[in-house]
Scaffold this motif. Structure first.
Motif, PDB file in Angstrom:
ATOM      1  N   THR A 188      -6.315   1.980   3.978  1.00 54.83           N
ATOM      2  CA  THR A 188      -5.948   0.553   5.078  1.00 54.83           C
ATOM      3  C   THR A 188      -7.220   0.785   5.308  1.00 54.83           C
ATOM      4  N   GLU A 189      -7.988   1.786   5.548  1.00 58.52           N
ATOM      5  CA  GLU A 189      -9.595   2.151   5.891  1.00 58.52           C
ATOM      6  C   GLU A 189     -11.222   1.978   4.308  1.00 58.52           C
ATOM      7  N   ARG A 190     -10.284   1.874   3.020  1.00 61.51           N
ATOM      8  CA  ARG A 190     -11.531   1.696   2.714  1.00 61.51           C
ATOM      9  C   ARG A 190     -10.778   0.307   1.259  1.00 61.51           C
ATOM     10  N   ILE A 191     -10.190   0.004   1.650  1.00 58.09           N
ATOM     11  CA  ILE A 191      -9.227  -1.381   0.876  1.00 58.09           C
ATOM     12  C   ILE A 191      -9.823  -2.468   1.890  1.00 58.09           C
ATOM     13  N   GLY A 192     -10.874  -3.729   1.587  1.00 59.75           N
ATOM     14  CA  GLY A 192     -10.723  -5.261   2.218  1.00 59.75           C
ATOM     15  C   GLY A 192      -9.180  -5.607   2.357  1.00 59.75           C
ATOM     16  N   ALA A 193      -8.159  -4.978   2.067  1.00 52.04           N
ATOM     17  CA  ALA A 193      -6.899  -6.106   2.349  1.00 52.04           C
ATOM     18  C   ALA A 193      -6.326  -6.187   3.844  1.00 52.04           C
ATOM     19  N   THR A 194      -4.776  -6.940   3.787  1.00 52.80           N
ATOM     20  CA  THR A 194      -4.446  -6.617   4.588  1.00 52.80           C
ATOM     21  C   THR A 194      -3.456  -5.923   3.971  1.00 52.80           C
ATOM     22  N   PHE A 195      -3.004  -5.292   5.378  1.00 53.37           N
ATOM     23  CA  PHE A 195      -1.626  -4.304   4.477  1.00 53.37           C
ATOM     24  C   PHE A 195      -0.049  -5.227   4.842  1.00 53.37           C
TER      25      PHE A 195
END
Length: 328
Positions: A188-195
């Protein structure tokens, strides 16, 4: 579904729809296929999830320092959590395709859908993320190497929404569960996406316990996906749901209004769970097609065996036998 090709096929396939007024009659095989897929009724849970996902995607669009806010869809089994998740994922995919032409969208993957494996370790979970995008994983690769490849590839593919299903399988109290929870935090901190996560009654599981659970609880909002109540104030949400499903049937002799009249019975049969209700109506429709009656009646519904959870809940009412008090 848990690969990009599978999800793309799902999201790109036109949704099932009832015949338009005045349209030619469909063949028996076409109607069997239609009731097998059937429509997805827009429920309050889907509307709430779609609205929140859209808001959080905008909120986190330019957030680069810490993990973006996330969502957890929770509720009992059969309440429609996965359906809601997939419908929102489909909407995100379709919106992305509409905003970009084919050339601009080439190589982009707007949505990822991953299932948490049973007793998942950090490495097996990272491998599931890799499998979704077809990232090669060699036998000798470490978890860190797989994670680095996942983060690099997901970022390059411009993944905007990551959906993680069966999140209740994670138990941060165990060593492997704690490592898996750490992996998700890292992603969650390294991929620029909404989880967005989905799981069965997550507040009653160990998911929110301990330091790791507190971190997740501090970042994730809960969306309840509960069974439909028979009544909610002056409204009858379950009857409205039945009416919507009945309106989508493609049966030549079915009488409109039959199923809403059976709402109390159907609520007892399914405990208000949309998954059980959809299965019951779909199976009854297919039965009506194969036996030629082309209508659903209470007799049709009575003959259908539902999932074990629904059958355990249902206690059919029987009339007490009258005693014969007459003397011989």
């Amino acid at each position: 579904m848990t690969t990009w090709d599978g999800f793309q096929a799902f999201a790109s396939t036109p949704v099932a729809a009832p015949p338009a007024p005045g349209a030619p009659r469909r063949s028996l095989e076409e109607r069997l296929a239609y009731h097998s897929r059937f429509v997805t009724v827009r429920t309050p849970a889907i509307d709430t999830l779609a609205k929140n996902v859209r808001t959080l995607m905008i909120l986190g669009r330019h957030q680069t320092v810490t993990a973006r806010p996330s969502l957890i869809v929770t509720g009992p089994a059969g309440a429609g959590k996965t359906t809601a998740l997939l419908q929102v994922g489909r909407a995100c995919h379709v919106a992305h395709i509409r905003r970009h032409d084919a050339e601009a969208a080439a190589g982009q993957v707007p949505v990822a859908y991953v299932l948490v494996p049973p007793a998942a370790s950090a490495k097996t979970l990272a491998t599931e993320f890799a499998r979704y995008l077809g990232i090669p994983v060699a036998a000798g690769m470490s978890q860190a190497q797989i994670t680095n490849a996942v983060c690099h590839t997901y970022t390059a593919a411009k993944v905007q929404l990551v959906m993680i299903d069966e999140i209740h399988r994670l138990n941060p109290r165990t060593t492997t569960g704690a490592q898996s929870a750490d992996l998700i935090k890292d992603l969650t901190e390294r991929i620029g996406a909404t989880f967005v996560y989905a799981g069965i009654d997550v507040t009653t599981t160990p998911l929110f316990t301990g330091v790791r659970g507190a971190q997740l609880a501090g970042r994730a909002s809960l969306i309840d996906c509960d069974p439909f109540p028979a009544r909610l104030g002056d409204q009858e949400p379950f009857r409205d749901l039945i009416t919507a499903m009945e309106g989508a049937l493609d049966l030549h002799h079915h009488r409109p209004g039959t199923l809403p009249k059976l709402a109390p019975y159907l609520h007892e049969r399914t405990a208000g769970r949309i998954g059980s209700l959809a299965r019951l109506i779909r199976q009854a429709a297919i039965t009506a097609l194969t036996d030629g009656t082309e209508r659903i009646t209470k007799t049709t519904l009575d003959a259908i065996r539902l999932d074990h959870l629904a059958e355990q809940h249902y206690q059919p009412r029987t009339r007490p036998r009258s005693r014969n008090t007459s003397t011989p």
